[in-house]
Design a protein around this motif. Structure first.
Motif, PDB file in Angstrom:
ATOM      1  N   ILE A   1      15.038  12.584   7.950  1.00 42.43           N
ATOM      2  CA  ILE A   1      15.956  11.486   8.240  1.00 42.43           C
ATOM      3  C   ILE A   1      16.019  11.240   9.743  1.00 42.43           C
ATOM      4  N   ALA A   2      15.854   9.990  10.137  1.00 40.42           N
ATOM      5  CA  ALA A   2      15.985   9.597  11.541  1.00 40.42           C
ATOM      6  C   ALA A   2      17.211   8.698  11.688  1.00 40.42           C
ATOM      7  N   HIS A   3      17.912   8.817  12.828  1.00 41.41           N
ATOM      8  CA  HIS A   3      19.127   8.048  13.074  1.00 41.41           C
ATOM      9  C   HIS A   3      18.977   7.239  14.362  1.00 41.41           C
ATOM     10  N   VAL A   4      19.521   6.037  14.354  1.00 40.96           N
ATOM     11  CA  VAL A   4      19.638   5.224  15.565  1.00 40.96           C
ATOM     12  C   VAL A   4      21.042   4.634  15.548  1.00 40.96           C
TER      13      VAL A   4
ATOM     14  N   GLY B   1       0.791  -1.218   0.000  1.00 38.87           N
ATOM     15  CA  GLY B   1       0.000   0.000   0.000  1.00 38.87           C
ATOM     16  C   GLY B   1       0.826   1.271   0.000  1.00 38.87           C
ATOM     17  N   ASN B   2       2.159   1.148  -0.049  1.00 31.47           N
ATOM     18  CA  ASN B   2       3.018   2.327  -0.049  1.00 31.47           C
ATOM     19  C   ASN B   2       3.930   2.255  -1.266  1.00 31.47           C
ATOM     20  N   SER B   3       3.708   3.137  -2.224  1.00 34.40           N
ATOM     21  CA  SER B   3       4.483   3.114  -3.469  1.00 34.40           C
ATOM     22  C   SER B   3       5.852   3.755  -3.309  1.00 34.40           C
ATOM     23  N   SER B   4       6.065   4.532  -2.265  1.00 35.27           N
ATOM     24  CA  SER B   4       7.354   5.174  -2.026  1.00 35.27           C
ATOM     25  C   SER B   4       7.732   5.039  -0.554  1.00 35.27           C
ATOM     26  N   PRO B   5       8.111   3.842  -0.142  1.00 42.05           N
ATOM     27  CA  PRO B   5       8.417   3.613   1.277  1.00 42.05           C
ATOM     28  C   PRO B   5       9.741   4.248   1.687  1.00 42.05           C
ATOM     29  N   PRO B   6       9.957   4.461   2.990  1.00 49.28           N
ATOM     30  CA  PRO B   6      11.235   5.005   3.477  1.00 49.28           C
ATOM     31  C   PRO B   6      12.400   4.080   3.136  1.00 49.28           C
ATOM     32  N   THR B   7      13.592   4.657   3.047  1.00 53.41           N
ATOM     33  CA  THR B   7      14.807   3.908   2.706  1.00 53.41           C
ATOM     34  C   THR B   7      15.637   3.646   3.954  1.00 53.41           C
ATOM     35  N   ASN B   8      16.070   2.416   4.119  1.00 56.47           N
ATOM     36  CA  ASN B   8      16.929   2.042   5.238  1.00 56.47           C
ATOM     37  C   ASN B   8      18.396   2.084   4.814  1.00 56.47           C
ATOM     38  N   PHE B   9      19.231   2.571   5.707  1.00 58.61           N
ATOM     39  CA  PHE B   9      20.676   2.598   5.455  1.00 58.61           C
ATOM     40  C   PHE B   9      21.388   2.171   6.726  1.00 58.61           C
ATOM     41  N   ILE B  10      22.245   1.142   6.625  1.00 61.25           N
ATOM     42  CA  ILE B  10      22.944   0.629   7.795  1.00 61.25           C
ATOM     43  C   ILE B  10      24.442   0.566   7.523  1.00 61.25           C
TER      44      ILE B  10
ATOM     45  N   ARG C   1      25.613   2.185  12.932  1.00 62.22           N
ATOM     46  CA  ARG C   1      25.042   3.456  12.482  1.00 62.22           C
ATOM     47  C   ARG C   1      23.908   3.144  11.510  1.00 62.22           C
ATOM     48  N   THR C   2      22.707   3.523  11.868  1.00 61.75           N
ATOM     49  CA  THR C   2      21.559   3.286  10.990  1.00 61.75           C
ATOM     50  C   THR C   2      20.803   4.596  10.771  1.00 61.75           C
ATOM     51  N   GLU C   3      20.141   4.669   9.622  1.00 64.10           N
ATOM     52  CA  GLU C   3      19.273   5.814   9.355  1.00 64.10           C
ATOM     53  C   GLU C   3      18.138   5.390   8.446  1.00 64.10           C
ATOM     54  N   ARG C   4      17.042   6.106   8.545  1.00 59.75           N
ATOM     55  CA  ARG C   4      15.875   5.855   7.701  1.00 59.75           C
ATOM     56  C   ARG C   4      15.436   7.188   7.109  1.00 59.75           C
ATOM     57  N   THR C   5      15.379   7.240   5.766  1.00 59.01           N
ATOM     58  CA  THR C   5      15.019   8.464   5.060  1.00 59.01           C
ATOM     59  C   THR C   5      13.553   8.412   4.648  1.00 59.01           C
ATOM     60  N   TYR C   6      12.783   9.403   5.076  1.00 63.77           N
ATOM     61  CA  TYR C   6      11.350   9.481   4.795  1.00 63.77           C
ATOM     62  C   TYR C   6      11.091  10.519   3.697  1.00 63.77           C
ATOM     63  N   PRO C   7       9.874  10.579   3.170  1.00 60.96           N
ATOM     64  CA  PRO C   7       9.546  11.619   2.181  1.00 60.96           C
ATOM     65  C   PRO C   7       9.831  13.009   2.732  1.00 60.96           C
ATOM     66  N   ALA C   8      10.053  13.955   1.851  1.00 60.00           N
ATOM     67  CA  ALA C   8      10.385  15.340   2.210  1.00 60.00           C
ATOM     68  C   ALA C   8      11.737  15.416   2.911  1.00 60.00           C
ATOM     69  N   ARG C   9      12.591  14.411   2.666  1.00 62.69           N
ATOM     70  CA  ARG C   9      13.964  14.393   3.183  1.00 62.69           C
ATOM     71  C   ARG C   9      14.033  14.441   4.701  1.00 62.69           C
TER      72      ARG C   9
END
Length: 232
Positions: free
Chosen positions: A167-170, A115-124, A157-165
Motif C-alpha cells: 500500500i502506498a499513501h499520498v 493487459g492487467n487483470s488485477s490492477p491496483p485499487t485506488n482509495f481517496i 488522503r489517498t492510497e493505492r493498494t497493489y498485489p501482495a498487500r
C-alpha cells in the motif's frame, strides 16, 4: 511555497467584482421591496451532495514515481468523486447569507488497465471545513438567484493498494477557494431546495509537511436541502 497562478488571481478578481455588483443590486432591491425578506430564515441547517471533477494529475504523478522507484505495477488514474456536506446558514441581513459547512467523501475504485487483470485499487478520502458568503437576487417571491464565494481547509488522503498487500499513501493539506452560481426555491414552511454550479481551486499550503506540492481544481455541481431553525 504557496503560489496561485496569475490566471486564477484574475479569475477570482473578476468573480469578486461580479459578487460586489450583485451585492449592491440586492441592497437596492431590499430598500425598494422587503417582501423577500421573510422568505429566508435567520438560521437554518442544510445537507447537500456535490459532484466534483478535479484534475488529480499531480497526485497521479507522485504515484508514478513511487511505482517506478519500487518496481510496482502501474495503477489507474484517480478520478472524479462525490462529496456529502452538512452545515449551518445564517442570514444576518436580508438577501445575504453566511454558510459554514463540513464536507467529506470516501471513494474506492479499481480502474481498468489494458493487459492487467488485477490492477491496483485506488482509495481517496477528503475532509474539509468551508465558509461561504452568498448574495441572493429575488427572481420571484419564492425563487432566488445566488452568487457566492468562499474559502476553506481541505485534507486529502489517498492510497493505492497493489498485489501482495503493498500500500502506498499520498496525503496533503490544502487551502481551498471556491465560487458558485445557483438558484434556490423556498416553500411556505421555510424549507428550500438549492442547485449550484461552481469552480473549486485548492493547493498545498505547507509542501514541507506533505508528500508533495500539488493542486486540485475543477468544476462542481451541488444539490442541497435546507431546514429552517429560526425564522423571523
Amino acid at each position: 511555497m504557496f503560489t496561485i497562478r496569475n490566471y486564477h488571481i484574475r479569475l477570482l478578481a473578476v468573480f469578486l467584482s461580479v459578487l460586489s455588483g450583485t451585492f449592491l443590486y440586492s441592497q437596492n432591491l431590499r430598500e425598494e421591496d422587503d417582501r423577500p425578506k421573510r422568505r429566508i430564515p435567520l438560521l437554518s441547517a442544510f445537507v447537500s451532495g456535490s459532484y466534483f471533477a478535479p484534475k488529480l494529475s499531480d497526485v497521479d504523478g507522485v504515484y508514478e514515481k513511487i511505482e517506478h522507484a519500487y518496481n510496482l505495477p502501474q495503477g489507474g488514474a484517480f478520478k472524479t468523486y462525490y462529496t456529502v456536506s452538512a452545515g449551518l446558514r445564517v442570514a444576518p441581513v436580508s438577501l445575504q447569507l453566511i454558510e459554514l459547512e463540513v464536507v467529506g467523501t470516501l471513494f474506492k475504485a479499481r480502474p481498468s488497465i489494458e493487459g492487467n487483470s488485477s490492477p491496483p485499487t485506488n482509495f481517496i478520502r477528503t475532509y474539509a471545513l468551508r465558509g461561504s458568503y452568498v448574495v441572493n437576487v429575488p427572481l420571484q417571491p419564492y425563487i432566488f438567484i445566488q452568487v457566492g464565494a468562499g474559502a476553506g481547509a481541505l485534507w486529502l488522503r489517498t492510497e493505492r493498494t497493489y498485489p501482495a498487500r503493498v500500500i502506498a499513501h499520498v496525503n496533503g493539506e490544502l487551502l481551498e477557494l471556491h465560487t458558485f452560481l445557483g438558484a434556490e426555491l423556498f416553500y411556505l414552511n421555510g424549507t428550500s431546495v438549492m442547485f449550484r454550479v461552481g469552480y473549486s481551486y485548492a493547493t498545498t499550503v505547507y509542501p514541507t509537511h506533505t508528500e508533495c506540492d500539488f493542486t486540485m481544481k475543477g468544476a462542481t455541481v451541488n444539490i442541497g436541502f435546507h431546514i429552517p431553525l429560526v425564522r423571523i
